[in-house]
Write an enzyme that holds these catalytic residues in place. Structure first.
Site, mmCIF file in Angstrom:
data_model
loop_
_atom_site.group_PDB
_atom_site.id
_atom_site.type_symbol
_atom_site.label_atom_id
_atom_site.label_comp_id
_atom_site.label_asym_id
_atom_site.label_seq_id
_atom_site.Cartn_x
_atom_site.Cartn_y
_atom_site.Cartn_z
ATOM 1 N N HIS A 162 0.841 -1.200 0.000
ATOM 2 C CA HIS A 162 0.000 0.000 0.000
ATOM 3 C C HIS A 162 0.876 1.251 0.000
ATOM 4 O O HIS A 162 2.060 1.181 0.333
ATOM 5 C CB HIS A 162 -0.843 0.041 1.283
ATOM 6 C CG HIS A 162 -1.925 -0.987 1.374
ATOM 7 N ND1 HIS A 162 -2.030 -1.852 2.440
ATOM 8 C CD2 HIS A 162 -2.955 -1.283 0.549
ATOM 9 C CE1 HIS A 162 -3.101 -2.637 2.260
ATOM 10 N NE2 HIS A 162 -3.664 -2.311 1.121
ATOM 11 N N CYS A 249 -1.690 -0.314 10.025
ATOM 12 C CA CYS A 249 -2.748 -1.249 9.591
ATOM 13 C C CYS A 249 -3.631 -1.704 10.750
ATOM 14 O O CYS A 249 -4.767 -2.123 10.529
ATOM 15 C CB CYS A 249 -2.142 -2.497 8.968
ATOM 16 S SG CYS A 249 -0.744 -2.208 7.943
HETATM 17 C C1 CIR Z 1 -3.321 -8.064 3.198
HETATM 18 O O1 CIR Z 1 -2.567 -8.535 2.350
HETATM 19 O O2 CIR Z 1 -4.339 -7.473 2.903
HETATM 20 C C2 CIR Z 1 -2.943 -8.217 4.660
HETATM 21 N N1 CIR Z 1 -2.256 -9.441 4.868
HETATM 22 C C3 CIR Z 1 -2.081 -7.048 5.113
HETATM 23 C C4 CIR Z 1 -2.813 -5.742 5.121
HETATM 24 C C5 CIR Z 1 -1.978 -4.623 5.625
HETATM 25 N N2 CIR Z 1 -2.746 -3.447 5.760
HETATM 26 C C6 CIR Z 1 -2.288 -2.221 5.623
HETATM 27 O O3 CIR Z 1 -1.145 -2.043 5.232
HETATM 28 N N3 CIR Z 1 -3.115 -1.217 5.841
#
Ligand code: CIR
Length: 254
Positions: A162, A249
């Site tokens: 992201h 996150c």
């Molecule tokens: C994903 O791949 O969606 C999750 N394992 C990690 C999400 C991380 N979220 C973020 O950076 N806001």
């Protein structure tokens, strides 16, 4: 942003190691992950935030990365439509959790948007165009936020999951950026702290009032942050890192 009074988190399930990841850092130790998650909640309480931890969602092993489910500004909460099909329905039950605090809007098909791609600095809103967030999702968010005076700009995400995996605010006029993002034209108006390539994960740092949360184990970044005059708080994120997740996150902040 930078000033918040409350955060919302979600308890990880025992299946937290079965979510999406591109990292090859080994298997998640779920007990350690639960401990790290609880330590994060405790650290937020210690700096005076009201912390609400929603229950785990059994069918969504990534749901504790709650940042991806909503974009919250003082005027509105926008429920996202996550780009990964496996995560698409995670925002559904956020409406009841957020409706008491903000009017609710929603990103709809064919738009996709992950909250991890949305970086708001004052009235500037940068939206990463990534594998998760598409131009239609960006346009919908822009249309929700621009009536309130936010200027929204797309930023191509050429590396990392992201935008906020690589760029975050560490002060009202200062960004921390991973190498590769420092030359983006829209970031030139900010002071920039560019991290060493081997410490790029630490670009996912979280500034709240006079505190700066950073992941544990990044000494060069810690050194660079000294000049900011913030209270540095290091948290061990080893297990979230294995799942492509970081400090921002784990919470929605508002
Ligand atoms: C994903 O791949 O969606 C999750 N394992 C990690 C999400 C991380 N979220 C973020 O950076 N806001």
């Amino acid at each position: 942003m930078g000033h918040y009074s409350r955060i919302m988190m979600r308890q990880p399930g025992r299946n937290a190691g079965q979510g999406l990841t591109t990292a090859s850092l080994g298997a998640v130790d779920v007990d350690v992950l639960l401990h790290q998650h609880a330590a994060y909640a405790d650290a937020m309480k210690r700096i005076g935030l009201e912390v609400k931890v929603l229950p785990a969602l059994e069918h969504f092993p990534d749901a504790y990365f709650v940042e991806d489910t909503a974009v919250i500004v003082p005027e509105v909460a926008v429920l996202t439509r996550p780009g990964a099909p496996e995560r698409r329905d995670e925002p559904l039950d956020m409406e009841s959790a957020l409706a008491e605090f903000r009017p609710i809007e929603r990103i709809v098909s064919p738009g996709t948007l992950d909250g991890g791609d949305v970086l708001i600095v004052g009235s500037r809103c940068f939206v990463g165009l990534s594998d998760r967030t598409n131009p239609c999702g960006f346009a919908q968010l822009r249309d929700f936020l621009s009536p309130f005076g936010y200027t929204c700009a797309p930023v191509p995400v050429s590396a990392g999951l992201h935008l906020k995996s690589s760029v975050n605010a560490v002060g009202p006029d200062t960004l921390v950026v991973a190498p590769g993002f420092e030359d983006h034209p829209d970031f030139q108006a900010f002071s920039r702290i560019t991290l060493d390539g081997e410490e790029a994960y630490a670009a996912n740092s979280l500034w709240i009032d006079e505190h700066l949360f950073m992941p544990k184990g990044f000494p060069k970044t810690r050194q660079k942050y000294q000049s900011l005059g913030l209270n540095l708080i290091e948290l061990d994120m080893s297990e979230m890192c294995k799942m492509d997740g970081g400090l921002t996150c784990l919470s929605l902040r508002f």
